[in-house]
Design a protein around this motif. Structure first.
Motif, mmCIF file in Angstrom:
data_model
loop_
_atom_site.group_PDB
_atom_site.id
_atom_site.type_symbol
_atom_site.label_atom_id
_atom_site.label_comp_id
_atom_site.label_asym_id
_atom_site.label_seq_id
_atom_site.Cartn_x
_atom_site.Cartn_y
_atom_site.Cartn_z
ATOM 1 N N LEU B 186 10.304 7.591 11.317
ATOM 2 C CA LEU B 186 10.574 8.637 12.317
ATOM 3 C C LEU B 186 10.268 10.030 11.781
ATOM 4 C CD1 LEU B 186 14.007 7.278 13.573
ATOM 5 C CD2 LEU B 186 11.744 6.798 14.492
ATOM 6 N N ASP B 187 10.119 10.962 12.716
ATOM 7 C CA ASP B 187 9.884 12.356 12.340
ATOM 8 C C ASP B 187 11.139 12.983 11.747
ATOM 9 O OD1 ASP B 187 7.231 12.913 12.989
ATOM 10 O OD2 ASP B 187 7.722 12.790 15.101
ATOM 11 N N VAL B 188 10.950 14.034 10.956
ATOM 12 C CA VAL B 188 12.082 14.599 10.223
ATOM 13 C C VAL B 188 13.212 15.096 11.120
ATOM 14 C CG1 VAL B 188 11.165 15.169 7.967
ATOM 15 C CG2 VAL B 188 10.658 16.664 9.865
ATOM 16 N N THR B 189 12.872 15.776 12.217
ATOM 17 C CA THR B 189 13.966 16.292 13.046
ATOM 18 C C THR B 189 14.705 15.140 13.723
ATOM 19 O OG1 THR B 189 12.435 16.656 14.871
ATOM 20 C CG2 THR B 189 12.925 18.541 13.506
ATOM 21 N N VAL B 190 13.972 14.043 14.016
ATOM 22 C CA VAL B 190 14.606 12.877 14.627
ATOM 23 C C VAL B 190 15.437 12.129 13.582
ATOM 24 C CG1 VAL B 190 14.163 10.787 15.938
ATOM 25 C CG2 VAL B 190 12.678 12.758 16.236
ATOM 26 N N GLN B 191 14.943 12.086 12.340
ATOM 27 C CA GLN B 191 15.696 11.446 11.248
ATOM 28 C C GLN B 191 17.089 12.022 11.135
ATOM 29 O OE1 GLN B 191 13.705 11.787 7.488
ATOM 30 N NE2 GLN B 191 12.056 10.416 8.075
ATOM 31 N N ALA B 192 17.166 13.342 11.147
ATOM 32 C CA ALA B 192 18.459 14.005 10.994
ATOM 33 C C ALA B 192 19.391 13.595 12.133
ATOM 34 C CB ALA B 192 18.266 15.515 10.964
ATOM 35 N N GLN B 193 18.837 13.484 13.358
ATOM 36 C CA GLN B 193 19.677 13.090 14.502
ATOM 37 C C GLN B 193 20.203 11.663 14.338
ATOM 38 O OE1 GLN B 193 17.525 13.661 18.227
ATOM 39 N NE2 GLN B 193 16.437 15.374 17.334
ATOM 40 N N ILE B 194 19.330 10.750 13.864
ATOM 41 C CA ILE B 194 19.734 9.343 13.738
ATOM 42 C C ILE B 194 20.831 9.204 12.674
ATOM 43 C CG2 ILE B 194 18.933 7.045 13.042
ATOM 44 C CD1 ILE B 194 17.926 7.701 15.778
ATOM 45 N N PHE B 195 20.691 9.921 11.563
ATOM 46 C CA PHE B 195 21.720 9.836 10.528
ATOM 47 C C PHE B 195 23.059 10.379 11.034
ATOM 48 C CE2 PHE B 195 18.410 9.515 7.041
ATOM 49 C CZ PHE B 195 18.765 8.222 6.726
ATOM 50 N N ASP B 196 22.999 11.478 11.781
ATOM 51 C CA ASP B 196 24.232 12.026 12.352
ATOM 52 C C ASP B 196 24.884 11.008 13.282
ATOM 53 O OD1 ASP B 196 23.821 14.279 10.961
ATOM 54 O OD2 ASP B 196 23.203 15.541 12.646
ATOM 55 N N LEU B 197 24.033 10.337 14.078
ATOM 56 C CA LEU B 197 24.539 9.341 15.024
ATOM 57 C C LEU B 197 25.201 8.183 14.281
ATOM 58 C CD1 LEU B 197 24.625 8.153 17.932
ATOM 59 C CD2 LEU B 197 22.443 7.097 17.420
ATOM 60 N N LEU B 198 24.543 7.683 13.231
ATOM 61 C CA LEU B 198 25.106 6.574 12.464
ATOM 62 C C LEU B 198 26.449 6.959 11.864
ATOM 63 C CD1 LEU B 198 22.083 4.966 10.572
ATOM 64 C CD2 LEU B 198 23.591 3.869 12.220
ATOM 65 N N ALA B 199 26.528 8.183 11.334
ATOM 66 C CA ALA B 199 27.781 8.633 10.724
ATOM 67 C C ALA B 199 28.886 8.696 11.765
ATOM 68 C CB ALA B 199 27.574 9.998 10.067
ATOM 69 N N LYS B 200 28.546 9.177 12.958
ATOM 70 C CA LYS B 200 29.561 9.303 14.015
ATOM 71 C C LYS B 200 30.037 7.928 14.472
ATOM 72 C CE LYS B 200 30.304 11.131 18.620
ATOM 73 N NZ LYS B 200 30.575 9.788 19.167
ATOM 74 N N LEU B 201 29.080 7.013 14.671
ATOM 75 C CA LEU B 201 29.449 5.672 15.125
ATOM 76 C C LEU B 201 30.305 4.964 14.079
ATOM 77 C CD1 LEU B 201 26.076 4.598 16.733
ATOM 78 C CD2 LEU B 201 28.204 5.102 17.920
ATOM 79 N N GLN B 202 29.981 5.207 12.807
ATOM 80 C CA GLN B 202 30.773 4.574 11.760
ATOM 81 C C GLN B 202 32.200 5.099 11.782
ATOM 82 O OE1 GLN B 202 29.582 5.383 7.722
ATOM 83 N NE2 GLN B 202 30.478 3.480 7.000
ATOM 84 N N GLN B 203 32.331 6.398 12.024
ATOM 85 C CA GLN B 203 33.661 6.990 12.115
ATOM 86 C C GLN B 203 34.458 6.382 13.266
ATOM 87 O OE1 GLN B 203 33.592 11.246 12.569
ATOM 88 N NE2 GLN B 203 33.817 11.494 10.360
ATOM 89 N N ASP B 204 33.776 6.189 14.403
ATOM 90 C CA ASP B 204 34.460 5.670 15.594
ATOM 91 C C ASP B 204 34.853 4.208 15.449
ATOM 92 O OD1 ASP B 204 33.963 8.133 16.525
ATOM 93 O OD2 ASP B 204 32.409 7.562 17.963
ATOM 94 N N THR B 205 33.987 3.392 14.820
ATOM 95 C CA THR B 205 34.207 1.952 14.823
ATOM 96 C C THR B 205 34.734 1.404 13.507
ATOM 97 O OG1 THR B 205 31.927 1.580 14.162
ATOM 98 C CG2 THR B 205 32.375 1.588 16.520
ATOM 99 N N GLY B 206 34.643 2.189 12.422
ATOM 100 C CA GLY B 206 35.099 1.689 11.127
ATOM 101 C C GLY B 206 34.217 0.607 10.538
ATOM 102 N N THR B 207 32.981 0.539 10.998
ATOM 103 C CA THR B 207 32.054 -0.460 10.468
ATOM 104 C C THR B 207 31.694 -0.139 9.018
ATOM 105 O OG1 THR B 207 31.115 -0.514 12.670
ATOM 106 C CG2 THR B 207 29.851 -1.584 10.952
#
Lengths: 355, 332
Positions: B186-207
């Protein structure tokens, strides 16, 4: 500062390449009802000049037109309009023998060394091929030059008899560089030449390219999506977005005082981890994906994603204007928007903290 | 609380043309805890993706697990029946692949592909699964989802496809999520968004997340624990901030030194200074002896290293282990 002064004092003869309003459109094959064909605006009016012996960097996301620009300079794609002046001649008018003569001085290194080499030919033959095709030297001289080139890129002479699959990725990229060097060009276009390589190998190849530049006075056009590599490697940088240059400046200008909101977003995405990055991301990182380059809307190409866009931005296309010598920005609001502060005083001292 | 996933001295080999099993991964041990992120870092060919595939029991043909245990919540994965394993993939653990274009089926809409997971693992009806799929797309922040749920993969951009992959991987509410270089394509600006999303989902679900990456710079920010792999062996492990801040193994130090770091607000020196490089390359499969795998490329190698086999991965301080004969001499 010294770089800036030398640029100012230089005259036209210092520029090896002059790209003038380059436009490359591709027909999509789709037709909208009652209208003409659609076009992909791959490169849409790009102008820049490259000084002899320097490295000109082009950075942008996929679909920004950076590779198409490179291929247009190499005459590998049909150009819709514009001029590419190399050694004082517009090479877009050339064909046949004169074009071959120009290609002696103009070479390219591609991103993927796996597909850029013929799997069925020996490495030595592939490096020799440009010499054979361009009729350089006698047979004996060519073999001698192949041996010398292998040495220069750090491969043993026995490598000439091997096939591409017998080399690692880094070694294959060395072969591609040797092949590009073979006709002793003045300008080498590196199209994402290190992107497919592992970081340790990437450092080896970058060091090699810099050494060759020093020894041979080469000029590079260096295309990459990786800002930190671009910062280390390039003297001047153009930031491209959807077929247009949105900001162009000497390296220091881009990383000390960037002026375009898209450049801010790229920097925010690539900044080293730490509080500064968090702050940059919060303020400047844009959302979503780049829109399609097929028949783009009027107005600034970045307006859809730009957090600071106004109604005017959506209607009128901004021109690439000089905001100070050698620093060009295409943004209507360049005078109103303050560039991000990177200094330690503003947000702690992130560089030290992150290390 | 015990670890969610325990990998104990995992050994994976590749059967070559002559029928000889060549080691690919040797004696790899690590743990992944709920709500935490463990990163496997290394260059291509170091065995990090093979580790992920071994955990999912999706190793390609000719790759064999020759020893060790993989335990997910007390269940030894290596001894499970194919049927139980199928149930576990999706519910117990799931995986995000590097290339979202090839990992999605081009013939089904993204909504159908997410719904498939829900119908298999949660026994939902077609309409209930479809409604849930929309909710998952909303969770991964896909705009205009009423239309996107009926879109085919080729109609979406790379970033959107990776979001769909994440939605699919999370649909079974897995306890372990394996992310194999989720942003490399993925492109760099999209990379940053995906990592933020993964971190948020992990916080919400405790995965628990097992992140596979080649970017040692990025792990400081994303992971809690890091393992650095080299030629199929773990050569350094520890808490990420400590390991990235004070790397001990010459390879880890080299890897950090050869990445250019973006310097903001500073002028670069006009003269090029060479990037740190690690001479040579990773020894190919089959050419890895009992010696320290990094020996041939190591600048700090001494007679101790040459005369003895690969050192054990031994703790040098709490939460930081190194496999190097000279670990105490090489100061942090």
């Amino acid at each position: 500062m010294t770089a800036l002064q030398t640029v100012q004092s230089s005259d036209d003869s210092d520029f090896l390449l002059d790209v003038n309003d380059l436009v490359v459109h591709f027909e999509t094959g789709k037709r909208r009802p009652f209208q003409g064909p659609s076009y992909v605006h791959a490169v849409d009016g790009v102008s820049f000049r490259v000084r002899r012996g320097t490295t000109f960097g082009i950075v942008g996301e996929s679909g920004s037109g950076k590779s198409t620009t490179a291929q247009a300079i190499m005459r590998l794609v049909p150009v819709t309009s514009g001029q590419i002046v190399f050694h004082g001649r517009n090479i877009l008018d050339l064909a046949g023998k004169p074009l071959r003569e120009v290609r002696k001085q103009l070479q390219i290194v591609f991103q993927d060394p796996f597909s850029a080499l013929n799997p069925r030919r020996r490495a030595g033959d592939q490096i020799r091929e440009p010499l054979d095709l361009l009729n350089i030297g006698s047979r004996g001289e060519r073999d001698e030059r192949v041996r010398r080139l292998l040495g220069e890129v750090g491969l043993p002479p026995q490598a000439a008899d091997l096939f591409p699959h017998q080399f690692s990725g880094g070694q294959r990229q060395r072969l591609c560089i040797a092949r590009a060097l073979a006709p002793e060009p003045d300008l080498i276009v590196c199209d994402e030449a290190v992107s497919a390589l592992d970081v340790a190998i990437q450092a080896q190849i970058l060091n090699l390219l810099k050494r060759l530049q020093r020894e041979r006075g080469l000029t590079y056009i260096f295309i990459s999506h990786d800002l930190s590599v671009i910062q280390q490697f390039c003297d001047e940088i153009a930031v491209m977005y959807l077929g247009k240059i949105v900001e162009q400046a000497p390296t220091a200008g881009i990383f000390v005082e960037p002026r375009h909101p898209y450049t801010w977003s790229l920097i925010a995405a690539a900044a080293p981890p730490g509080p500064i990055r968090d702050e940059l991301k919060r303020r400047y990182l844009v959302k979503g994906d780049p829109p399609s380059p097929v028949d783009p809307a009027p107005g600034c190409r970045f307006a859809q994603r730009c957090p600071s866009a106004t109604e005017n931005c959506r209607i009128v296309l901004p021109q690439l204007d000089a905001i100070r010598p050698h620093h060009y920005v295409a943004c209507h609001r360049v005078g109103e928007l303050d560039p991000p502060a990177f200094d330690a005083a503003a947000m702690g001292n992130p560089v030290q903290q992150s290390m | 609380m015990g670890a969610l996933l325990q990998v104990e001295s995992l050994n994976v080999g590749l059967r070559n043309g002559a029928g000889v099993v060549v080691p690919v991964i040797e004696n790899l041990s690590f743990e992944v805890h709920s709500g935490r992120t463990t990163a496997l870092v290394g260059e291509s060919g170091c065995g990090k993706s093979m580790t992920a595939l071994a955990i999912m029991r999706l190793l390609p043909e000719d790759f064999v697990i020759t020893g060790g245990r993989i335990v997910l919540e007390g269940e030894d994965i290596l001894s499970l029946s194919p049927k139980r394993m199928r149930a576990l993939r999706g519910n117990g653990m799931s995986m995000i692949f590097q290339e979202p274009m090839t990992a999605l089926n081009p013939l089904f809409t993204v909504g159908d592909q997410i719904a498939e997971v829900l119908r298999w693992h949660q026994g939902l009806s077609a309409s209930a699964a479809h409604a849930q799929a929309v909710e998952f797309l909303r969770a991964v922040q896909i705009p205009a989802l009423e239309q996107r749920v009926n879109a085919y993969p080729h109609q979406l951009s790379g970033g959107m496809r990776q979001r769909v992959m994440i939605a699919m991987a999370l649909a079974g509410r897995p306890k372990l999520l394996i992310a194999d270089e989720p942003t490399t394509a993925l492109d760099v600006t999209v990379q940053a968004q995906i990592f933020d999303l993964l971190a948020k989902l992990q916080q919400d679900t405790g995965t628990a997340v097992l992140l596979i990456t080649h970017d040692l710079g990025a792990v400081a920010e994303l992971a809690d624990d890091v393992l650095v792999l080299y030629a199929g062996r773990c050569i350094e492990s520890g808490a990420s901030a400590d390991l990235v801040g004070h790397p001990r193994h010459p390879y880890t130090r080299g890897l950090l030194g050869c990445v250019p770091h973006l310097k903001l607000g500073q002028r670069m020196p006009a003269v090029w200074s060479d990037l740190g490089e690690i001479a040579g390359m990773v020894p190919p499969l089959g050419a890895r002896g009992a010696d320290c795998a990094f020996l041939a490329r190591c600048r700090d190698a001494s007679d101790v290293c040459r005369s003895r086999p690969q050192p054990m991965l031994e703790p040098i301080e709490t939460d930081h282990a190194v496999s190097c004969w000279r670990k105490s001499e090489i100061a942090a």
